[in-house]
Design an enzyme around this catalytic site. Structure first.
Site, PDB file in Angstrom:
ATOM      1  N   HIS A 183       0.758  -1.172   0.192  1.00  0.00           N
ATOM      2  CA  HIS A 183      -0.033   0.163   0.041  1.00  0.00           C
ATOM      3  C   HIS A 183       0.821   1.369  -0.255  1.00  0.00           C
ATOM      4  O   HIS A 183       1.833   1.135   0.841  1.00  0.00           O
ATOM      5  CB  HIS A 183      -1.054   0.056   1.319  1.00  0.00           C
ATOM      6  CG  HIS A 183      -2.164   0.896   0.995  1.00  0.00           C
ATOM      7  ND1 HIS A 183      -2.060   2.446   1.038  1.00  0.00           N
ATOM      8  CD2 HIS A 183      -3.291   0.647   0.584  1.00  0.00           C
ATOM      9  CE1 HIS A 183      -3.229   2.943   0.917  1.00  0.00           C
ATOM     10  NE2 HIS A 183      -3.978   1.746   0.606  1.00  0.00           N
ATOM     11  N   ASP A 215      -7.998  -5.392   0.101  1.00  0.00           N
ATOM     12  CA  ASP A 215      -8.552  -6.379  -1.203  1.00  0.00           C
ATOM     13  C   ASP A 215      -7.925  -7.761  -0.754  1.00  0.00           C
ATOM     14  O   ASP A 215      -8.538  -8.588  -1.522  1.00  0.00           O
ATOM     15  CB  ASP A 215      -7.755  -5.906  -2.522  1.00  0.00           C
ATOM     16  CG  ASP A 215      -8.590  -4.554  -2.818  1.00  0.00           C
ATOM     17  OD1 ASP A 215      -9.689  -4.397  -2.692  1.00  0.00           O
ATOM     18  OD2 ASP A 215      -7.707  -3.674  -3.325  1.00  0.00           O
TER      19      ASP A 215
HETATM   20  N1  CMC Z   1       4.175  -7.979  -4.646  1.00  0.00           N
HETATM   21  C1  CMC Z   1       5.465  -7.813  -4.869  1.00  0.00           C
HETATM   22  N2  CMC Z   1       6.022  -6.899  -4.698  1.00  0.00           N
HETATM   23  C2  CMC Z   1       5.591  -5.582  -4.379  1.00  0.00           C
HETATM   24  C3  CMC Z   1       4.176  -5.541  -4.204  1.00  0.00           C
HETATM   25  C4  CMC Z   1       3.613  -6.766  -4.479  1.00  0.00           C
HETATM   26  N3  CMC Z   1       1.994  -6.705  -4.501  1.00  0.00           N
HETATM   27  N4  CMC Z   1       3.860  -4.316  -3.972  1.00  0.00           N
HETATM   28  C5  CMC Z   1       4.895  -3.731  -4.027  1.00  0.00           C
HETATM   29  N5  CMC Z   1       6.039  -4.336  -4.359  1.00  0.00           N
HETATM   30  C6  CMC Z   1       7.372  -4.245  -4.391  1.00  0.00           C
HETATM   31  C7  CMC Z   1       7.775  -3.348  -5.581  1.00  0.00           C
HETATM   32  O1  CMC Z   1       8.331  -4.031  -6.629  1.00  0.00           O
HETATM   33  C8  CMC Z   1       8.847  -2.277  -5.286  1.00  0.00           C
HETATM   34  O2  CMC Z   1      10.210  -3.213  -5.039  1.00  0.00           O
HETATM   35  P1  CMC Z   1      11.596  -2.470  -5.341  1.00  0.00           P
HETATM   36  O3  CMC Z   1      11.563  -1.340  -4.290  1.00  0.00           O
HETATM   37  O4  CMC Z   1      12.575  -3.578  -5.127  1.00  0.00           O
HETATM   38  O5  CMC Z   1      11.423  -1.810  -6.889  1.00  0.00           O
HETATM   39  C9  CMC Z   1       8.363  -2.029  -3.627  1.00  0.00           C
HETATM   40  O6  CMC Z   1       7.810  -2.953  -3.439  1.00  0.00           O
HETATM   41  C10 CMC Z   1       7.552  -0.540  -3.909  1.00  0.00           C
HETATM   42  O7  CMC Z   1       6.472  -0.804  -4.688  1.00  0.00           O
HETATM   43  P2  CMC Z   1       5.976   0.322  -5.413  1.00  0.00           P
HETATM   44  O8  CMC Z   1       5.161  -0.170  -6.518  1.00  0.00           O
HETATM   45  O9  CMC Z   1       6.887   1.494  -5.819  1.00  0.00           O
HETATM   46  O10 CMC Z   1       4.848   0.897  -4.376  1.00  0.00           O
HETATM   47  P3  CMC Z   1       3.671   2.137  -4.709  1.00  0.00           P
HETATM   48  O11 CMC Z   1       3.229   2.765  -3.425  1.00  0.00           O
HETATM   49  O12 CMC Z   1       3.747   2.706  -5.737  1.00  0.00           O
HETATM   50  O13 CMC Z   1       2.419   0.996  -5.048  1.00  0.00           O
HETATM   51  C11 CMC Z   1       0.524  -0.732  -4.751  1.00  0.00           C
HETATM   52  C12 CMC Z   1       1.475   0.632  -3.973  1.00  0.00           C
HETATM   53  C13 CMC Z   1      -0.613  -0.912  -3.821  1.00  0.00           C
HETATM   54  C14 CMC Z   1       0.156  -0.229  -6.176  1.00  0.00           C
HETATM   55  C15 CMC Z   1       1.506  -2.052  -4.592  1.00  0.00           C
HETATM   56  O14 CMC Z   1       1.777  -2.449  -3.705  1.00  0.00           O
HETATM   57  C16 CMC Z   1       0.861  -3.179  -5.555  1.00  0.00           C
HETATM   58  O15 CMC Z   1       0.986  -3.038  -6.819  1.00  0.00           O
HETATM   59  N6  CMC Z   1       0.324  -3.973  -4.908  1.00  0.00           N
HETATM   60  C17 CMC Z   1      -0.659  -4.849  -5.652  1.00  0.00           C
HETATM   61  C18 CMC Z   1      -1.855  -4.389  -6.186  1.00  0.00           C
HETATM   62  C19 CMC Z   1      -2.986  -4.249  -4.973  1.00  0.00           C
HETATM   63  O16 CMC Z   1      -2.982  -5.141  -4.066  1.00  0.00           O
HETATM   64  N7  CMC Z   1      -3.574  -3.107  -4.910  1.00  0.00           N
HETATM   65  C20 CMC Z   1      -4.512  -2.813  -3.879  1.00  0.00           C
HETATM   66  C21 CMC Z   1      -4.073  -1.581  -3.138  1.00  0.00           C
HETATM   67  S1  CMC Z   1      -5.259  -1.285  -1.725  1.00  0.00           S
HETATM   68  C22 CMC Z   1      -6.765  -0.789  -2.274  1.00  0.00           C
HETATM   69  C23 CMC Z   1      -6.755   0.259  -2.711  1.00  0.00           C
HETATM   70  O17 CMC Z   1      -6.683   1.488  -2.081  1.00  0.00           O
HETATM   71  O18 CMC Z   1      -6.808   0.538  -4.027  1.00  0.00           O
END
Ligand code: CMC
Length: 422
Positions: free
Chosen positions: A299, A356
């Site tokens: 998140h 989720d």
């Molecule tokens: N599985 C594996 N690795 C992950 C995941 C995951 N679900 N989420 C983040 N990472 C890793 C990512 O690869 C990155 O690694 P590195 O620093 O080595 O490059 C690090 O963690 C930071 O990730 P980010 O994508 O920069 O983080 P963000 O804040 O931009 O994205 C997120 C947040 C929710 C989009 C992301 O965690 C994600 O894609 N999660 C899976 C989709 C999901 O469950 N979404 C629902 C969010 S909660 C409901 C809502 O409010 O919509």
């Protein structure tokens, strides 16, 4: 009054500091470009405050979520969704008279215009219900063009969205539409419109009603997330409430946002079919070349735990036990959570189950089909979107949202007619 100092090209600038009621601090850069010629760069807005808001407070480090000052745990345990919607929109809990009038209006406005039913007949049966919901909400101004009557339009969109959702489901399975009834609650009406058939009597189960109530409450608002920011962005052009909410529904549909609840169940089903080897999927999520993420993990704001996921995990155990359902996907989910929470990759990146992760298991137990999960998220989030749209429109300092950019394209070029191009 604290200020921040910025030294740029040898010149010093003083920037004022804004502090919220919970001690959150921001540096006010609204005049930065006028003063310095610079803008700030923050891809994905991870450090950008787009507004002041009195609706929802989140402390991502401590796992705190409050609507209008009330803890999510307190509301989830004690409130009903319509009163939470009222609280978010009108900034106070309704008294008994206000609540019964609010409920009455919500049921009265549940019917959709009969002409709208024709629209449903022309979507292909495979249409995603999120596309139908956004299209139908976008079409509401055609039927209810009086945009000045904000309070009535608030009730209209809140009440009709669930009817639209249920009709899209009935149409997709070829069953007759079930009309809402004024003697049913919001939750009971929705369940009845989804699951009643002319073939046999349908009695609304209290367990399902309560589970749905909980799910909608935990989704009701989440401050400046992608879809809410979209609602504010669209609404800032003075677009209607309906148009802004339709845009929010589109933003929510993506798998990184609300669409994740559908993606989680699809992932759990895949693991189940694959023999339940969840460790393989944890390893895939860690492998950067795989492009695979553990859906329902991570998140932008929560860096310790998501309080909504905690509430829903507990509810999964309780509701499945009450219904006598044994869902193998729940065991896989718990195993995934356990292993991910003890794995260095997830600990280092502070990746925890989000809202989720467990919601889909509850939706399945209620009988909601997988492609309707994100619609359920939208039904829960509509009060939040309304509250933000309303707050923004009541703010006399409202400006159209219009970010800047740093241009990285070609410098000036001369046009060459096609016959002279190499
Ligand atoms: N599985 C594996 N690795 C992950 C995941 C995951 N679900 N989420 C983040 N990472 C890793 C990512 O690869 C990155 O690694 P590195 O620093 O080595 O490059 C690090 O963690 C930071 O990730 P980010 O994508 O920069 O983080 P963000 O804040 O931009 O994205 C997120 C947040 C929710 C989009 C992301 O965690 C994600 O894609 N999660 C899976 C989709 C999901 O469950 N979404 C629902 C969010 S909660 C409901 C809502 O409010 O919509």
């Amino acid at each position: 009054m604290a200020t921040a100092k910025l030294i740029l090209d040898g010149k010093e600038y003083e920037l004022s500091v804004i502090e919220g009621t919970e001690g959150e601090k921001a540096i006010d850069i609204s005049n930065l470009r006028n003063q310095t010629g610079y803008i700030t760069m923050d891809t994905g807005y991870a450090n950008t405050g787009s507004c002041k808001s009195a609706i929802t407070f989140i402390d991502g480090e401590k796992g705190i979520l409050r609507y209008r000052g009330y803890d999510i745990e307190d509301l989830a345990a004690n409130a009903r969704f319509p009163e939470v919607a009222y609280l978010l929109i009108y900034n106070h809990l309704p008294n008994q008279a206000e609540l019964s009038e609010w409920r009455r209006q919500l049921t009265l406005h549940s019917l959709v215009h009969e002409s709208m039913l024709n629209f449903f007949d022309h979507f292909p049966p495979t249409a995603h219900p999120m596309s139908i919901l956004s299209a139908m909400v976008a079409s509401l101004p055609a039927f209810y063009p009086d945009m000045d009557n904000v309070d009535v339009n608030i009730m209209r969109v809140l009440a009709k969205a669930k009817t639209i959702a249920a009709i899209s489901y009935k149409k997709s399975i070829g069953e007759p539409v079930v009309y809402p009834r004024t003697d049913y609650s919001y939750m009971a009406n929705f369940l009845r419109m989804m699951f009643a058939t002319p073939a046999e009597p349908y009695e609304v189960s209290e367990v399902l009603e309560n589970a749905l109530n909980l799910l909608l409450i935990v989704h009701a608002d989440h401050e400046q997330n992608c879809s809410t920011s979209t609602v504010r962005m669209v609404g800032s052009s003075q677009a209607s409430l309906f148009a802004s909410i339709s845009a929010g529904i589109c933003a929510l549909s993506g798998p990184l946002h609300g669409g994740a609840n559908q993606a989680v169940i699809e992932m759990l089903e895949k693991i189940h079919k694959d023999g339940g080897d969840y460790k393989k999927y944890v390893n895939m999520a860690k492998d950067k070349t795989s492009n695979f993420r553990l859906m329902g993990f991570g998140h932008r704001v929560y860096k310790n735990f998501d309080p909504r996921a905690k509430i829903l995990k507990k509810a999964c155990d309780e509701v499945l036990a009450q219904l006598g359902v044994k869902d193998p996907l729940l065991d896989i989910a718990k195993n995934l959570e356990e292993i991910a929470l003890s794995d260095e990759f997830f600990i280092e990146r502070k990746l925890y189950p989000n809202v989720d992760f467990y919601s889909g298991i509850l939706y399945r137990a209620i009988g909601i089909p997988t492609n309707m999960f994100t619609v359920m998220f939208a039904l829960g989030r509509i009060p939040g979107w309304i509250a933000h749209w309303k707050e923004m429109h009541e703010d006399p300092s409202l400006k159209i949202h219009r970010p800047r950019q740093i241009y990285t394209g070609h410098r000036k070029r001369e046009f060459v007619p096609v016959w002279q191009r190499p």
